[in-house]
Every structure is written in structure tokens, then in C-alpha cells.
Design a protein around this motif. Structure first.
Motif, PDB file in Angstrom:
ATOM      1  N   VAL A  40       0.844  -1.320  -0.127  1.00  0.00           N
ATOM      2  CA  VAL A  40      -0.057  -0.085   0.206  1.00  0.00           C
ATOM      3  C   VAL A  40       1.095   1.372   0.015  1.00  0.00           C
ATOM      4  CG1 VAL A  40      -0.270  -0.184   2.779  1.00  0.00           C
ATOM      5  CG2 VAL A  40      -1.703   1.327   0.969  1.00  0.00           C
ATOM      6  N   GLU A  41       0.672   2.176  -0.880  1.00  0.00           N
ATOM      7  CA  GLU A  41       1.483   3.169  -1.001  1.00  0.00           C
ATOM      8  C   GLU A  41       0.854   4.676  -1.394  1.00  0.00           C
ATOM      9  OE1 GLU A  41       4.220   3.167  -4.555  1.00  0.00           O
ATOM     10  OE2 GLU A  41       3.280   1.180  -4.912  1.00  0.00           O
ATOM     11  N   ALA A  42       1.337   5.769  -1.319  1.00  0.00           N
ATOM     12  CA  ALA A  42       0.694   7.021  -1.586  1.00  0.00           C
ATOM     13  C   ALA A  42       1.772   8.227  -1.357  1.00  0.00           C
ATOM     14  CB  ALA A  42      -0.401   7.238  -0.716  1.00  0.00           C
ATOM     15  N   TRP A  43       1.526   9.236  -2.209  1.00  0.00           N
ATOM     16  CA  TRP A  43       2.055  10.282  -2.167  1.00  0.00           C
ATOM     17  C   TRP A  43       1.320  11.360  -1.220  1.00  0.00           C
ATOM     18  CZ3 TRP A  43       7.093  12.038  -3.500  1.00  0.00           C
ATOM     19  CH2 TRP A  43       7.637  11.228  -4.486  1.00  0.00           C
ATOM     20  N   ILE A  44       2.106  11.895  -0.209  1.00  0.00           N
ATOM     21  CA  ILE A  44       1.153  12.618   0.759  1.00  0.00           C
ATOM     22  C   ILE A  44       1.811  14.082   0.964  1.00  0.00           C
ATOM     23  CG2 ILE A  44       0.288  10.799   2.103  1.00  0.00           C
ATOM     24  CD1 ILE A  44       2.598  11.280   4.179  1.00  0.00           C
ATOM     25  N   HIS A  45       0.728  15.131   1.432  1.00  0.00           N
ATOM     26  CA  HIS A  45       1.355  16.252   1.583  1.00  0.00           C
ATOM     27  C   HIS A  45       0.679  16.651   3.018  1.00  0.00           C
ATOM     28  CE1 HIS A  45       1.699  20.913   1.269  1.00  0.00           C
ATOM     29  NE2 HIS A  45       2.746  20.709   0.444  1.00  0.00           N
ATOM     30  N   PRO A  46       1.233  16.288   4.306  1.00  0.00           N
ATOM     31  CA  PRO A  46       0.559  16.643   5.329  1.00  0.00           C
ATOM     32  C   PRO A  46       0.760  18.178   5.931  1.00  0.00           C
ATOM     33  CG  PRO A  46       2.863  15.558   5.662  1.00  0.00           C
ATOM     34  CD  PRO A  46       2.464  15.508   4.307  1.00  0.00           C
ATOM     35  N   GLN A  47      -0.286  18.518   6.245  1.00  0.00           N
ATOM     36  CA  GLN A  47      -0.170  20.078   6.761  1.00  0.00           C
ATOM     37  C   GLN A  47      -0.534  20.097   8.225  1.00  0.00           C
ATOM     38  OE1 GLN A  47      -2.885  22.158   4.338  1.00  0.00           O
ATOM     39  NE2 GLN A  47      -1.940  21.472   2.378  1.00  0.00           N
ATOM     40  N   ALA A  48      -0.644  19.068   9.026  1.00  0.00           N
ATOM     41  CA  ALA A  48      -0.794  19.090  10.611  1.00  0.00           C
ATOM     42  C   ALA A  48      -0.199  17.992  11.296  1.00  0.00           C
ATOM     43  CB  ALA A  48      -2.626  19.117  10.813  1.00  0.00           C
ATOM     44  N   ALA A  49       0.386  18.231  12.488  1.00  0.00           N
ATOM     45  CA  ALA A  49       0.913  17.386  13.196  1.00  0.00           C
ATOM     46  C   ALA A  49       0.141  16.680  14.140  1.00  0.00           C
ATOM     47  CB  ALA A  49       2.188  18.049  14.050  1.00  0.00           C
ATOM     48  N   SER A  50      -0.621  15.509  13.678  1.00  0.00           N
ATOM     49  CA  SER A  50      -1.702  15.020  14.299  1.00  0.00           C
ATOM     50  C   SER A  50      -2.077  13.374  13.693  1.00  0.00           C
ATOM     51  CB  SER A  50      -3.037  15.722  14.087  1.00  0.00           C
ATOM     52  OG  SER A  50      -3.611  15.684  12.647  1.00  0.00           O
ATOM     53  N   GLU A  51      -2.698  12.695  14.534  1.00  0.00           N
ATOM     54  CA  GLU A  51      -2.999  11.526  14.105  1.00  0.00           C
ATOM     55  C   GLU A  51      -3.840  11.505  12.739  1.00  0.00           C
ATOM     56  OE1 GLU A  51      -2.714   7.244  14.722  1.00  0.00           O
ATOM     57  OE2 GLU A  51      -1.902   8.640  16.052  1.00  0.00           O
ATOM     58  N   MET A  52      -3.380  10.981  11.677  1.00  0.00           N
ATOM     59  CA  MET A  52      -3.983  11.072  10.343  1.00  0.00           C
ATOM     60  C   MET A  52      -3.790   9.772   9.729  1.00  0.00           C
ATOM     61  SD  MET A  52      -3.082  14.821   9.241  1.00  0.00           S
ATOM     62  CE  MET A  52      -1.399  14.714   9.217  1.00  0.00           C
ATOM     63  N   ALA A  53      -4.924   9.151   9.072  1.00  0.00           N
ATOM     64  CA  ALA A  53      -5.185   7.991   8.306  1.00  0.00           C
ATOM     65  C   ALA A  53      -5.043   8.463   6.850  1.00  0.00           C
ATOM     66  CB  ALA A  53      -6.499   7.278   8.551  1.00  0.00           C
ATOM     67  N   ILE A  54      -3.944   7.661   6.220  1.00  0.00           N
ATOM     68  CA  ILE A  54      -3.709   7.860   4.816  1.00  0.00           C
ATOM     69  C   ILE A  54      -4.514   6.983   4.048  1.00  0.00           C
ATOM     70  CG2 ILE A  54      -1.895   7.618   3.112  1.00  0.00           C
ATOM     71  CD1 ILE A  54      -0.039   8.181   5.152  1.00  0.00           C
ATOM     72  N   PHE A  55      -4.495   5.511   4.648  1.00  0.00           N
ATOM     73  CA  PHE A  55      -5.275   4.475   4.123  1.00  0.00           C
ATOM     74  C   PHE A  55      -5.872   3.458   5.061  1.00  0.00           C
ATOM     75  CE2 PHE A  55      -5.546   0.222   2.587  1.00  0.00           C
ATOM     76  CZ  PHE A  55      -6.058   0.257   1.196  1.00  0.00           C
ATOM     77  N   ASP A  56      -6.904   2.946   4.987  1.00  0.00           N
ATOM     78  CA  ASP A  56      -7.457   2.193   5.906  1.00  0.00           C
ATOM     79  C   ASP A  56      -8.480   1.263   5.546  1.00  0.00           C
ATOM     80  OD1 ASP A  56      -7.882   1.394   8.967  1.00  0.00           O
ATOM     81  OD2 ASP A  56      -9.842   2.204   8.536  1.00  0.00           O
ATOM     82  N   ILE A  57      -8.324  -0.062   5.993  1.00  0.00           N
ATOM     83  CA  ILE A  57      -9.406  -1.035   5.966  1.00  0.00           C
ATOM     84  C   ILE A  57      -9.507  -1.652   7.246  1.00  0.00           C
ATOM     85  CG2 ILE A  57     -10.160  -3.499   5.081  1.00  0.00           C
ATOM     86  CD1 ILE A  57      -8.193  -2.938   2.568  1.00  0.00           C
ATOM     87  N   GLN A  58     -10.609  -1.513   7.897  1.00  0.00           N
ATOM     88  CA  GLN A  58     -10.522  -1.360   9.431  1.00  0.00           C
ATOM     89  C   GLN A  58     -10.092  -2.978   9.938  1.00  0.00           C
ATOM     90  OE1 GLN A  58     -14.686  -1.102  11.156  1.00  0.00           O
ATOM     91  NE2 GLN A  58     -14.030  -0.977  13.085  1.00  0.00           N
ATOM     92  N   ASP A  59      -9.225  -2.549  11.069  1.00  0.00           N
ATOM     93  CA  ASP A  59      -8.628  -3.657  11.703  1.00  0.00           C
ATOM     94  C   ASP A  59      -7.767  -4.740  10.795  1.00  0.00           C
ATOM     95  OD1 ASP A  59      -9.651  -2.915  14.145  1.00  0.00           O
ATOM     96  OD2 ASP A  59     -11.266  -3.917  14.116  1.00  0.00           O
ATOM     97  N   THR A  60      -7.671  -4.430   9.575  1.00  0.00           N
ATOM     98  CA  THR A  60      -6.826  -5.297   8.684  1.00  0.00           C
ATOM     99  C   THR A  60      -5.489  -4.566   8.010  1.00  0.00           C
ATOM    100  OG1 THR A  60      -8.980  -6.181   7.812  1.00  0.00           O
ATOM    101  CG2 THR A  60      -7.096  -6.303   6.462  1.00  0.00           C
ATOM    102  N   ILE A  61      -5.646  -3.511   7.495  1.00  0.00           N
ATOM    103  CA  ILE A  61      -4.463  -2.854   6.881  1.00  0.00           C
ATOM    104  C   ILE A  61      -4.855  -1.243   6.985  1.00  0.00           C
ATOM    105  CG2 ILE A  61      -3.014  -2.205   4.970  1.00  0.00           C
ATOM    106  CD1 ILE A  61      -4.193  -4.984   3.878  1.00  0.00           C
ATOM    107  N   THR A  62      -3.735  -0.629   7.734  1.00  0.00           N
ATOM    108  CA  THR A  62      -3.743   0.939   7.867  1.00  0.00           C
ATOM    109  C   THR A  62      -2.431   1.489   7.646  1.00  0.00           C
ATOM    110  OG1 THR A  62      -5.445   0.835   9.572  1.00  0.00           O
ATOM    111  CG2 THR A  62      -4.058   2.692   9.444  1.00  0.00           C
ATOM    112  N   LEU A  63      -2.264   2.593   6.712  1.00  0.00           N
ATOM    113  CA  LEU A  63      -1.130   3.351   6.680  1.00  0.00           C
ATOM    114  C   LEU A  63      -1.557   4.746   7.193  1.00  0.00           C
ATOM    115  CD1 LEU A  63       1.419   2.939   5.182  1.00  0.00           C
ATOM    116  CD2 LEU A  63       0.627   4.117   3.258  1.00  0.00           C
ATOM    117  N   SER A  64      -0.762   5.244   7.938  1.00  0.00           N
ATOM    118  CA  SER A  64      -0.997   6.390   8.751  1.00  0.00           C
ATOM    119  C   SER A  64       0.056   7.365   8.978  1.00  0.00           C
ATOM    120  CB  SER A  64      -2.045   6.170  10.047  1.00  0.00           C
ATOM    121  OG  SER A  64      -0.984   5.640  10.890  1.00  0.00           O
TER     122      SER A  64
END
Length: 245
Positions: A40-64
């Protein structure tokens, strides 16, 4: 697309999220899942220092992302044999910059890649476990819609049932030539018989991108479907992929 807006992406147009209540969700597709090989991959441009999900399938795979100092750190979470295993990047990421993040699993090891380099490795022998709660692949928030909203831009998301990168085969951030994207809502069956779901998008007639080089495709680019079975393609770039973008 649930409230996210179209704006500047890493290579062209992408999705921008407000960090409050916006996400992008696809239909669950059994053909996307492999129990022993995942990327699982992505290009991201975060604008806040907080808990943030990029990609999620509940209780299976999460990129955050998680707050770390004045920036954030990447985290890759997988349910291996019923236990959630978490791998965190060894160094922080600066805000307001584009970063490429990728998490892989090969049946024995989880790896996290940050900007083309290995950011962490975790022994995790076993198979992917799916509790089958919320299974819709979600970008910019948690699948169940319970928070961890992303604040910033996300582009070129791809979720694949193969291990695309290893310690010696690293992601390469350069852009690649363009090819026409399939019509949203259709399915393409590449060599190998693994269907690729194409998600609806704002401008279905846009083109996707692909690598002409042999072997693994460049990160964030649509691979040549005759070379490597891929997954979901859609958002953040007109029918490019959301998970395959």
C-alpha cells in the motif's frame, strides 16, 4: 469522494482533505486481497502534526501518520494471524512537503518505505487476517468514519496484492510516461488473471501513468497491466487509482 476537494497533487491533480470530516472510499473487492503479499503506497502532503489515516481497511491494514516533534512519523499497521502489528518510521517527516510512503508485507516481514528509503522493518511471519468489519478501502480517514481525518493532500494511492519493494528494490520517485486510463467502473484483467477495479472520479477521461521499464513500476504510477497485476485505480487522479492511482 466524501467532501474532499480536487486540487494540486504530486504529479497533477490530487485530493485535498480538511482534517475534519472528509475521506474517499471504494467498494470492497475480494480480488484485491492476498493473505501473504501486500503493498500500500501513496504520495502525501501533510499539513498538521496529528493522528491521520492515509489508507485504512478496518482492523486489517492501515497506513497512517502520527505526531512527532514538529512533524509526523509514518506508521504501517497490519493484522497478522489475528494480532495487529505496528511498524513506525525511524525518522520524522516534515510538514507541508510531498513525501512518498509505502508499506509492504511478504508473508514474513513488514517493511515501511519513506521517500524511497527503508524506514523500518518488522518480523511478522504469518498471513493477513480480515475481521471483515468495515472492508471498504478508505483514503483520508478511518474506514468506519470515526476520526483520524487527514489534513493536507493525498495523491497516487495504490493498494496491491503483491510485494512491490524490498530492501534491495526501493521505490523510485521519478514520474513516468502517461497512458490512457480505463473507463471508470470497468474491470481490467491483466496477465495473471487478477482484476483491477477502476473507481469513478471527477474527470474520467484523464490519463493515468505507467512505467515502460521492466520489473517493478515506479511508485504512484499505474503499471503496465500486461506486466504486473495491480489493484484498485481511481481517485486522486481521474480514474487513476485510489489505491492504484
Amino acid at each position: 469522494v466524501r467532501g474532499a476537494t480536487w486540487g494540486q497533487g504530486r504529479f497533477a491533480g490530487g485530493l485535498t482533505f480538511n482534517g475534519q470530516n472528509q475521506s474517499c472510499q471504494a467498494q470492497a473487492n475480494e480480488a484485491l486481497f492476498s493473505t501473504t503479499t501486500i503493498t500500500v503506497e501513496a504520495w502525501i502532503h501533510p499539513q498538521a502534526a496529528s493522528e491521520m489515516a492515509i489508507f485504512d481497511i478496518q482492523d486489517t491494514i492501515t497506513l497512517s501518520l502520527r505526531p512527532r516533534g514538529s512533524g509526523v512519523e509514518a506508521a504501517f499497521i497490519m493484522n497478522v494471524d489475528g494480532t495487529l502489528r505496528t511498524l513506525v518510521s525511524s525518522s520524522p517527516l516534515a510538514l507541508n512537503q510531498w513525501h512518498h510512503i509505502a508499506g509492504t508485507f511478504d508473508g514474513t516481514v513488514m517493511r515501511l518505505f519513506v521517500d524511497g528509503q527503508v524506514g523500518g522493518v518488522l518480523a511478522a511471519a504469518g498471513t493477513l487476517t480480515r475481521p471483515r468489519r468495515c472492508e471498504q478501502p478508505t483514503i483520508g480517514g478511518l474506514c468506519a468514519g470515526t476520526g483520524s481525518w487527514f489534513h493536507g493532500g493525498i495523491d497516487e494511492v495504490r493498494f496491491s496484492g503483491v510485494t512491490r519493494y524490498t530492501d534491495s528494490t526501493l521505490p523510485a520517485p521519478e514520474p513516468a510516461p502517461t497512458i490512457a486510463s480505463p473507463v471508470p467502473g470497468t474491470q481490467v484483467t491483466p496477465d495473471g488473471g487478477v482484476p483491477t477495479s477502476v473507481l469513478p472520479s471527477k474527470t474520467p477521461t484523464k490519463t493515468g501513468t505507467a512505467t515502460k521499464a521492466p520489473g517493478l513500476p515506479l511508485p504512484g504510477k499505474i503499471p503496465n497491466v500486461k506486466q504486473i497485476p495491480d489493484v484498485i485505480r481511481g481517485p486522486a487522479k481521474a480514474a487513476r487509482k485510489i489505491l492504484g492511482m
